[in-house]
Design an enzyme around this catalytic site. Sequence first.
Site: not given
Ligand code: UDP
Length: 312
Positions: A11, A37, A57-58, A146, A187
Amino acid sequence: MARVLVAGAAGFIGSHLTDRLLADGHEVVGIDNFITGNPRNLSHLHSNPRFTFVEADVIRPIVVDGTFDRIYCLASPASPIDYLKRPFETLYAGSDGTRNLLDRALADGARFLLTSTSEVYGDPQVHPQPESYWGNVNPNGPRSVYDEAKRYAEAITMAYHRYKGVEVRIARIFNTFGPRMRHDDGRVVPAFSCQALRGEPLTVFGDGSQTRSYCYVSDLVDGLVRLMESDLREPCNLGNPYELTVRELATVIADAAGSGSTVVYKPLPEDDPKIRRPDTTRARTVLGWEPQVPFADGLRVTMDYFRQTLGL
Ligand code: UDP
């Protein structure tokens, strides 16, 4: 030299941790099932005599020869789109996976480090979040696969410590970024970086006023190693208090790409936390740890990585 097991070695964070442990002179066995990963994250290690990889796989008992001194548990989907796409794998990784790795730590007399998450604080009502805060988590919302898996993982880790004497450490990892994130893991840093590099509009969810705090991966890995080697048995936040709204982040990334990208607004995902910033007092005072890499420097390296990955 220690013999170290890294679960989730292929990962994003696991592969950087593996590099760091090898650089420190340890022998490392990495395991991964590759659901999130990527074998490419470890391809530079094939000829390293101190590194072995086992595809496993864990959620099944850990069958690897020899005994370990240290076990790092990083095996889990961790980005919202990954864990929403793989709810059961995520729940089982946090529950059965953590348990199998703890059993292995018990059998080997190894020290065990769980990578927990800032998601245990849910949509926090305390800001910044200290480890003493119990959180504001929706126990059955979409993100619960999660959040609650990691909360259970913390609970079983402490139970193995209290009732079976396993030496344990718990890191609560806040948003982390750097090379080897998947460009399509959803993300915000990879999403905005790739959109900006391609000259596409940046997809801001909600009104973009929600905040996150961003830690560069080498700092995070240094925190994990310091925590593992410390005497700290309570959970420890690891993250950079550098806090930005999502809208600010969009501007910074669009400027860094120099592509004149605009922003489009999309619906805010359910239960998306509104504010998040670690209180890092414990890491600072007990581990002597503080992030060293300025956000702009980390972002430059990360965007160079995505430029290469995308062939731009
Ligand atoms: N986010 C966004 N546009 C994207 C992806 C994420 O505005 O294309 C926002 C999401 O709604 C969150 C923040 O960015 O408020 C961080 O999201 P991420 O998925 O990176 O991680 P999280 O902290 O939510 O696990």
